[in-house]
Design an enzyme around this catalytic site. Structure first.
Site, PDB file in Angstrom:
ATOM      1  N   HIS A 243       0.809  -1.221   0.000  1.00 34.89           N
ATOM      2  CA  HIS A 243       0.000   0.000   0.000  1.00 34.89           C
ATOM      3  C   HIS A 243       0.853   1.287   0.000  1.00 34.89           C
ATOM      4  CE1 HIS A 243      -3.482  -2.526   0.862  1.00 34.89           C
ATOM      5  NE2 HIS A 243      -2.936  -2.955   1.976  1.00 34.89           N
TER       6      HIS A 243
HETATM    7  O1  RIB Z   1      -5.252   0.165   4.332  1.00 33.12           O
HETATM    8  C1  RIB Z   1      -3.850   0.225   4.261  1.00 33.12           C
HETATM    9  C2  RIB Z   1      -3.316   1.337   5.106  1.00 33.12           C
HETATM   10  O2  RIB Z   1      -3.657   1.100   6.475  1.00 33.12           O
HETATM   11  C3  RIB Z   1      -1.787   1.428   5.081  1.00 33.12           C
HETATM   12  O3  RIB Z   1      -1.410   2.775   5.226  1.00 33.12           O
HETATM   13  C4  RIB Z   1      -1.363   0.636   6.286  1.00 33.12           C
HETATM   14  O4  RIB Z   1      -0.125   1.109   6.843  1.00 33.12           O
HETATM   15  C5  RIB Z   1      -2.476   0.910   7.252  1.00 33.12           C
HETATM   16  O5  RIB Z   1      -2.168   2.123   7.898  1.00 33.12           O
END
Ligand code: RIB
Ligand code: CA
Length: 316
Positions: A243
């Protein structure tokens, strides 16, 4: 492309850690003004410590870290330790960093940097709950003048949610803050689950990192292996989604992503759908389409960039 002035607001966090390692390994492209941290995946003192630990691994103690808000604007805190480990950095060794966070609070740092920056000169990356940034905007709206764009990991449309059926974690953790940022005015490049689920840490891709010998590559490999070992992230051969490095990869190589222009509103009140991002691609007279929604991501290209950069991390 000349280097851009960048601030990263994050909640390290396993994937935030990989994002920071990538950013620290691109000094020719990213002029890092500072890292601000927020309570999110784990509590605020831990996210600040973790940013300092990742900075130390990367050999970039020239970049200041500022600890920020411990609680969302209005809702109760929701952590995600089950995805990041008790420390927030998976199985990485965690002690006290050589250099800790600065004394200045993250919100005050954001206000100082953004109100003294040239107009539209700073790319503000957000990879956690948006509490720090929304607080800075509400306290001193003139901070907006210094922002070139927001590059946000957050939200979901066609991919559905990852913490509730309709919400992605960063938005769900502080929906009121997200609504402020999405509608503050500066352009928003949004890297939601629709795009980040196209970027998977498959065994072949993590093996390429594991073959490298730099401390940053070793740390990134260990962080991704921790994620891949979690049953909640699906079968190992599929690889867990990457992500938070997505907005950083975009700043370094914009060709790695495709976008659709839209407007985004955030559900803040419903118990069932709080944190949902309502992504409207259709132009409407009463809505400014200030958001570019990432719809395609080049997974191979992103991992090739990450591997190339971390192979050089820490070398002159
Ligand atoms: O949904 C993914 C996000 O949520 C990313 O930023 C991960 O680090 C969590 O914070
Ligand atoms: Ca994060």
């Amino acid at each position: 492309m000349s280097s851009s002035a960048v601030i990263i607001d994050c909640d390290p966090g396993v994937d935030d850690g990989v994002a920071l390692l990538l950013a620290f390994a691109a000094p020719d492209m990213l002029e890092l003004r500072g890292i601000t941290t927020v309570g999110g995946n784990v509590a605020a003192p831990l996210t600040a410590r973790n940013a300092c630990l990742i900075r130390e691994i990367a050999g970039r103690e020239d970049v200041p870290v500022h600890a920020g808000c411990a609680r969302p604007l209005r809702r109760e805190p929701v952590e995600a330790g089950h995805f990041h480990g008790e420390s927030g950095l998976g199985d990485l060794p965690t002690g006290s960093p050589r250099k800790g966070p600065e004394a200045l609070h993250a919100v005050e740092f954001l206000i100082h940097e953004l109100t003294h920056a040239a107009a539209a000169s700073i790319s503000l990356v957000i990879t956690g709950p948006m509490t720090n940034v929304a607080t800075a905007i509400q306290r001193r709206p003139e901070v907006l003048r210094g922002i070139r764009e927001f590059a946000i990991m957050g939200g979901a449309r066609s991919a559905g949610g990852n913490i509730t059926p309709s919400a992605e974690y960063n938005i769900y953790a502080d929906p009121h803050a997200a609504q402020v940022v999405f509608n503050a005015g500066p352009p928003v490049y949004a890297f939601g689950l629709d795009a980040t689920h196209q970027v998977r840490a498959t065994p072949a891709r993590t093996a390429a990192l594991g073959a490298l010998e730099t401390p940053a590559a070793r740390a990134a490999f260990d962080l991704l292996e921790f994620s891949n070992a979690l049953p909640a992230n699906g079968p190992r051969e599929q690889g867990s989604p990457l992500h938070d490095p997505c907005p950083i990869a975009w700043l370094i190589d914009p060709s790695l992503f495709e976008f659709r222009r839209c407007h985004v509103d955030v559900e803040t009140e419903s118990a069932l759908t709080a944190g949902h991002t309502a992504v409207e691609f259709r132009p409407r007279a009463d809505r400014v389409q200030n958001v570019q929604w990432a719809v395609r991501a080049n997974g191979d290209g992103i991992f090739a960039l990450l591997t190339k950069r971390l192979a050089q991390s820490g070398k002159a």
